[in-house]
Design an enzyme around this catalytic site. Structure first.
Site, PDB file in Angstrom:
ATOM      1  N   TYR A 130      12.677  31.928   2.322  1.00 24.42           N
ATOM      2  CA  TYR A 130      11.196  32.483   2.901  1.00 24.42           C
ATOM      3  C   TYR A 130      11.202  32.905   4.030  1.00 24.42           C
ATOM      4  O   TYR A 130      11.570  32.543   5.123  1.00 24.42           O
ATOM      5  CB  TYR A 130      10.084  31.576   2.513  1.00 24.42           C
ATOM      6  CG  TYR A 130       9.630  31.528   1.077  1.00 24.42           C
ATOM      7  CD1 TYR A 130       9.040  32.387   0.381  1.00 24.42           C
ATOM      8  CD2 TYR A 130       9.737  29.883   0.680  1.00 24.42           C
ATOM      9  CE1 TYR A 130       8.810  32.109  -0.998  1.00 24.42           C
ATOM     10  CE2 TYR A 130       9.211  29.821  -0.700  1.00 24.42           C
ATOM     11  CZ  TYR A 130       8.804  30.785  -1.629  1.00 24.42           C
ATOM     12  OH  TYR A 130       8.312  30.658  -2.681  1.00 24.42           O
ATOM     13  N   LYS A 134       0.712  -1.138  -0.044  1.00 29.26           N
ATOM     14  CA  LYS A 134       0.080   0.021  -0.003  1.00 29.26           C
ATOM     15  C   LYS A 134       0.805   1.310   0.114  1.00 29.26           C
ATOM     16  O   LYS A 134       2.104   1.267   0.231  1.00 29.26           O
ATOM     17  CB  LYS A 134      -0.924   0.077   1.101  1.00 29.26           C
ATOM     18  CG  LYS A 134      -0.167  -0.015   2.504  1.00 29.26           C
ATOM     19  CD  LYS A 134      -1.199  -0.555   3.675  1.00 29.26           C
ATOM     20  CE  LYS A 134      -0.496  -0.489   5.105  1.00 29.26           C
ATOM     21  NZ  LYS A 134      -1.430  -0.990   6.058  1.00 29.26           N
TER      22      LYS A 134
END
Ligand code: PLP
Length: 384
Positions: free
Chosen positions: A276, A49
């Protein structure tokens, strides 16, 4: 100054900006190590998965097919279908919810659907075409599964017109926890599950496949037995936490490394910002490198501002400022000769040093399963 000159073996081989290297020799080693723990009559059913916990489900399944493994579990019908479209052979069990509009995928791709509970069984049977199923029994996880006490309802699922029951399984909820309470709880789950199998037997209903072990189940409770051990995290060579690994007593080897390319190197003057939000200020003149990997690739943004680091030429380069969506800044001041095109090891070993998935999980307050399964689709996966 960091003296190590870099690992020549990994220098410069692949193209691309950021990628995952799969150490298939380690996967083969883990398969053998886990097989040695299997109780009698039990086989591995690898959990593929979430793109094989970020590793790349098709590449991993292809290798496992070559090793003679022919039973897998996935979370969704789409994951199962993708494996089939890439020619993966064997039984594929969908562990989670499939919407009725996707039921046609079950037969088209020869997938086995989990019966999530009695209500889901009725919906699945009403689809009107024969489907392969395994019945999930809730023995204490209290997530999916029909409650183990409801024998009459479990029996009725077996008699539903369109359901071809290939097996029943349950899921252990406390096998990862080493306390007397958790051990007792796991034993209770094992007993409840055995009771369901016996009751069904008395009713003349046989379950070809019966299983309950996950990685922690196999590592700590192999005596609970079963036809399959649904191993995920351990197969990929790690445990959920470093603590788990210490207790496992098994030599597991990480299958995956994450690498990223240095896309630019520059000098910063004292008091200049980088990235940033003015989150990083150079305290003195620094040399920084830009890496072509970001949080959209699964590098957790919470590794920003020197919480995490990468290896360049075998030396630790701290992540500085805020990790961006596609790029990350690292401080390479002490590392000689860092240049455009160099390779940074984000997870993995470089020379004698390594950044492990345990390091990243601890730095970001989670478990290895989450770090791995969030590795992004932009990363190319390649066997090495
Ligand atoms: C994910 C999952 C597994 C595999 O778990 P690991 O702890 O990674 O071995 C097994 N069974 C079920 C039902 C799962 O959801």
């Amino acid at each position: 100054m960091c003296a190590y000159g870099g690992d020549k073996k990994t220098a410069g081989c692949p193209r691309g900006r950021a990628w995952i290297e799969l150490h298939m020799d380690n996967l083969r080693h883990n398969v053998e190590a886990l097989k040695a723990l299997l109780p009698p009559g039990c086989e591995l059913m690898p959990a593929l998965k979430a793109n094989a916990y970020g590793h790349g489900a098709v590449l991993i399944a292809g290798e496992l097919n070559k090793l003679g493994i022919h039973a897998f579990c996935v979370a969704t019908a789409a994951e199962g279908a993708a494996l089939r479209r890439n020619h993966i052979a064997g039984d594929i069990l969908i562990l989670g919810y499939t919407h009725p509009e996707d039921f046609h995928l079950l037969n088209r791709y020869e997938l086995t659907q989990t019966v999530l509970d009695y209500d889901y069984a009725r919906i699945l049977s009403r689809y009107g075409r024969s489907v392969r199923v395994q019945v999930c029994i809730d023995t204490g996880m209290h997530r999916l599964g029909e409650r183990w006490e409801n024998i009459a309802r479990i029996r009725d699922i077996f008699y539903m017109k369109n359901l071809r029951v290939e097996g029943i399984f349950t899921h252990l909820s406390a096998a990862d926890t080493d306390t007397p309470e958790a051990r007792a709880y796991t034993q209770k789950q094992g007993m409840a599950f055995r009771q369901v199998v016996e009751e069904l037997g008395r009713l003349g209903l046989t379950c070809p496949k019966v299983h309950l072990l996950n990685s922690d189940g196999l590592l700590h409770y192999p005596e609970l037995g079963g036809s399959y051990a649904r191993v995920g995290i351990a197969l990929y060579g790690v445990c959920s936490t470093r603590e788990d690994e210490k207790q496992s007593g098994v030599d597991l080897r990480p299958v995956l490394s994450v690498k990223a390319r240095v896309s630019s190197v520059k000098k910063l003057h004292k008091d200049e910002y980088a990235g940033y939000g003015m989150a990083y200020t150079a305290k003195a003149e620094r040399k920084i490198a830009v890496l072509a990997i970001g949080y959209a690739d699964g590098l957790p943004r919470s590794l920003s501002c020197e919480t995490g680091g990468v290896l360049i030429k075998g030396c630790m380069a701290p992540i500085i400022g805020r990790i961006c969506m596609d790029q990350t800044l690292v401080d390479v001041t002490g590392i000689p000769h860092v240049g455009l095109g160099d390779i940074a090891t984000v997870i993995g070993a470089d020379g004698g040093t390594s950044v492990t998935v345990y390091d990243v999980a601890e730095q970001t307050g989670t478990i290895t399963n989450e770090v791995l399964s969030r590795l992004g689709t932009r990363l190319e996966r390649m066997a090495v």
